[in-house]
Motif scaffolding. Structure first.
Motif, mmCIF file in Angstrom:
data_model
loop_
_atom_site.group_PDB
_atom_site.id
_atom_site.type_symbol
_atom_site.label_atom_id
_atom_site.label_comp_id
_atom_site.label_asym_id
_atom_site.label_seq_id
_atom_site.Cartn_x
_atom_site.Cartn_y
_atom_site.Cartn_z
ATOM 1 N N ALA A 197 5.778 0.198 11.134
ATOM 2 C CA ALA A 197 5.662 1.583 10.673
ATOM 3 C C ALA A 197 4.237 2.093 10.887
ATOM 4 C CB ALA A 197 6.050 1.683 9.199
ATOM 5 N N VAL A 198 3.259 1.231 10.688
ATOM 6 C CA VAL A 198 1.853 1.604 10.924
ATOM 7 C C VAL A 198 1.664 1.971 12.391
ATOM 8 C CG1 VAL A 198 -0.527 0.755 10.970
ATOM 9 C CG2 VAL A 198 0.930 0.264 9.006
ATOM 10 N N SER A 199 2.245 1.179 13.272
ATOM 11 C CA SER A 199 2.152 1.433 14.707
ATOM 12 C C SER A 199 2.698 2.823 15.050
ATOM 13 C CB SER A 199 2.916 0.343 15.466
ATOM 14 O OG SER A 199 2.902 0.607 16.835
ATOM 15 N N GLN A 200 3.831 3.172 14.465
ATOM 16 C CA GLN A 200 4.417 4.495 14.703
ATOM 17 C C GLN A 200 3.504 5.608 14.184
ATOM 18 O OE1 GLN A 200 7.205 5.084 16.483
ATOM 19 N NE2 GLN A 200 7.202 2.875 16.845
ATOM 20 N N ARG A 201 2.897 5.377 13.027
ATOM 21 C CA ARG A 201 2.004 6.388 12.459
ATOM 22 C C ARG A 201 0.744 6.556 13.301
ATOM 23 N NH1 ARG A 201 2.907 5.098 6.108
ATOM 24 N NH2 ARG A 201 2.469 7.257 5.604
ATOM 25 N N ILE A 202 0.246 5.452 13.846
ATOM 26 C CA ILE A 202 -0.935 5.525 14.726
ATOM 27 C C ILE A 202 -0.582 6.342 15.961
ATOM 28 C CG2 ILE A 202 -2.497 4.230 16.220
ATOM 29 C CD1 ILE A 202 -2.237 1.895 14.203
ATOM 30 N N LYS A 203 0.574 6.043 16.538
ATOM 31 C CA LYS A 203 1.018 6.763 17.731
ATOM 32 C C LYS A 203 1.097 8.259 17.459
ATOM 33 C CE LYS A 203 4.159 4.629 20.117
ATOM 34 N NZ LYS A 203 5.448 4.082 20.571
ATOM 35 N N ALA A 204 1.677 8.612 16.319
ATOM 36 C CA ALA A 204 1.801 10.034 15.952
ATOM 37 C C ALA A 204 0.419 10.665 15.736
ATOM 38 C CB ALA A 204 2.633 10.163 14.686
ATOM 39 N N ALA A 205 -0.491 9.948 15.102
ATOM 40 C CA ALA A 205 -1.828 10.467 14.831
ATOM 41 C C ALA A 205 -2.609 10.680 16.134
ATOM 42 C CB ALA A 205 -2.593 9.520 13.907
ATOM 43 N N LEU A 206 -2.443 9.777 17.090
ATOM 44 C CA LEU A 206 -3.190 9.886 18.341
ATOM 45 C C LEU A 206 -2.597 10.933 19.294
ATOM 46 C CD1 LEU A 206 -4.054 6.131 19.043
ATOM 47 C CD2 LEU A 206 -5.579 7.934 18.236
ATOM 48 N N GLN A 207 -1.324 11.272 19.115
ATOM 49 C CA GLN A 207 -0.727 12.312 19.955
ATOM 50 C C GLN A 207 -0.993 13.694 19.404
ATOM 51 O OE1 GLN A 207 3.369 11.092 20.234
ATOM 52 N NE2 GLN A 207 2.973 9.749 21.974
ATOM 53 N N GLY A 208 -1.179 13.754 18.079
ATOM 54 C CA GLY A 208 -1.349 15.059 17.431
ATOM 55 C C GLY A 208 -2.730 15.475 17.354
ATOM 56 N N LEU B 52 0.838 -1.201 0.000
ATOM 57 C CA LEU B 52 0.000 0.000 0.000
ATOM 58 C C LEU B 52 0.873 1.252 0.000
ATOM 59 C CD1 LEU B 52 -2.631 -1.040 2.687
ATOM 60 C CD2 LEU B 52 -2.911 -1.047 0.227
ATOM 61 N N SER B 53 0.339 2.308 -0.582
ATOM 62 C CA SER B 53 1.042 3.587 -0.570
ATOM 63 C C SER B 53 0.861 4.242 0.802
ATOM 64 C CB SER B 53 0.476 4.514 -1.647
ATOM 65 O OG SER B 53 -0.837 4.913 -1.292
ATOM 66 N N LEU C 43 -4.254 -4.772 7.090
ATOM 67 C CA LEU C 43 -3.014 -4.368 6.436
ATOM 68 C C LEU C 43 -1.917 -5.428 6.447
ATOM 69 C CD1 LEU C 43 -2.754 -0.717 7.844
ATOM 70 C CD2 LEU C 43 -3.869 -1.501 5.764
ATOM 71 N N ALA C 44 -2.159 -6.563 7.103
ATOM 72 C CA ALA C 44 -1.123 -7.601 7.211
ATOM 73 C C ALA C 44 -0.625 -8.005 5.829
ATOM 74 C CB ALA C 44 -1.663 -8.814 7.954
ATOM 75 N N GLY C 45 0.686 -7.966 5.655
ATOM 76 C CA GLY C 45 1.296 -8.348 4.400
ATOM 77 C C GLY C 45 1.301 -7.265 3.342
ATOM 78 N N LYS C 46 0.535 -6.199 3.573
ATOM 79 C CA LYS C 46 0.430 -5.136 2.574
ATOM 80 C C LYS C 46 1.300 -3.940 2.916
ATOM 81 C CE LYS C 46 -4.303 -6.440 1.510
ATOM 82 N NZ LYS C 46 -5.705 -6.048 1.624
ATOM 83 N N THR C 47 1.792 -3.904 4.140
ATOM 84 C CA THR C 47 2.666 -2.820 4.577
ATOM 85 C C THR C 47 3.380 -3.256 5.853
ATOM 86 O OG1 THR C 47 2.762 -0.427 4.999
ATOM 87 C CG2 THR C 47 0.918 -1.634 5.983
ATOM 88 N N ASP C 48 4.375 -2.498 6.253
ATOM 89 C CA ASP C 48 5.128 -2.803 7.460
ATOM 90 C C ASP C 48 4.304 -2.369 8.672
ATOM 91 O OD1 ASP C 48 6.969 -3.187 9.459
ATOM 92 O OD2 ASP C 48 8.321 -1.590 8.828
ATOM 93 N N ASP D 169 -2.422 5.887 5.537
ATOM 94 C CA ASP D 169 -2.950 6.991 6.340
ATOM 95 C C ASP D 169 -4.479 7.011 6.328
ATOM 96 O OD1 ASP D 169 -0.452 7.861 7.144
ATOM 97 O OD2 ASP D 169 -0.269 9.372 5.559
ATOM 98 N N ALA D 170 -5.080 6.738 5.172
ATOM 99 C CA ALA D 170 -6.539 6.704 5.077
ATOM 100 C C ALA D 170 -7.102 5.578 5.945
ATOM 101 C CB ALA D 170 -6.966 6.528 3.623
ATOM 102 N N ALA D 171 -6.439 4.418 5.934
ATOM 103 C CA ALA D 171 -6.893 3.290 6.758
ATOM 104 C C ALA D 171 -6.776 3.629 8.243
ATOM 105 C CB ALA D 171 -6.077 2.038 6.428
ATOM 106 N N ILE D 172 -5.706 4.307 8.618
ATOM 107 C CA ILE D 172 -5.513 4.708 10.020
ATOM 108 C C ILE D 172 -6.616 5.673 10.443
ATOM 109 C CG2 ILE D 172 -4.026 6.039 11.584
ATOM 110 C CD1 ILE D 172 -1.610 4.800 10.084
#
Length: 151
Positions: free
Chosen positions: A140-151, A97-98, A132-137, A103-106
């Motif tokens: 990295a998704v976990s880090q993006r979720i963390k950033a989205a929930l803090q911001g 996935l791009s 998202l299993a197998g379609k992305t790391d 980001d849209a899935a998150i």
């Protein structure tokens, strides 16, 4: 139109590699088939394409970890062998996935769970893990979720 399962495709490729005497490719595919069979025996199930993709993802992640360790130890020969295995395994992964799609899935998962802060991260990750299993790391998704929930 009949579509072959991922497992069938891997078995066909194994036969092709055997006939062509491509030993390195054959060894990597045999390793993959062994991992699939082991999981099927352990869980007493037949794996579907999503579960096979998860096995492939795990094997590729293990290879990447090994490459890092071999490079740190100065064993470029072993790191090259691991890279070759990744090249054999990668085509079996679903299309990645791009960043925009991730980001849209998150965003959708955050909206679905009503997550408001870092404490809700597990809920969001629980939904996204299967999607998202197998379609992305997923790390990295976990880090993006963390950033989205803090911001």
């Amino acid at each position: 139109m009949t579509t072959t399962s991922l497992k069938d495709r891997i078995q066909d490729d194994m036969k092709t590699a055997m006939k062509a005497r491509e030993t390195d490719r054959l060894n990597a595919i045999r390793l993959l088939m062994a991992a699939i069979k082991q999981r099927e025996v352990d869980e007493r199930i037949t794996l579907d394409d999503a579960a096979v993709a998860a096995v492939i993802d795990k094997l590729i992640k293990q290879r990447r970890d090994s490459i890092n360790q071999y490079e740190q130890a100065g064993r470029e020969d072993l790191a090259a062998a691991e890279r070759a295995e990744i090249e054999v395994l990668s085509p079996y992964q679903p299309a990645q996935l791009s960043a925009e799609e991730v980001d849209a899935a998150i965003k959708a998962a955050i909206a679905q769970t009503g997550a408001t802060g870092p404490a809700d991260m597990g809920k969001v990750m629980g939904i996204l893990k299967s999607q998202l299993a197998g379609k992305t790391d997923l790390a990295a998704v976990s880090q993006r979720i963390k950033a989205a929930l803090q911001g």
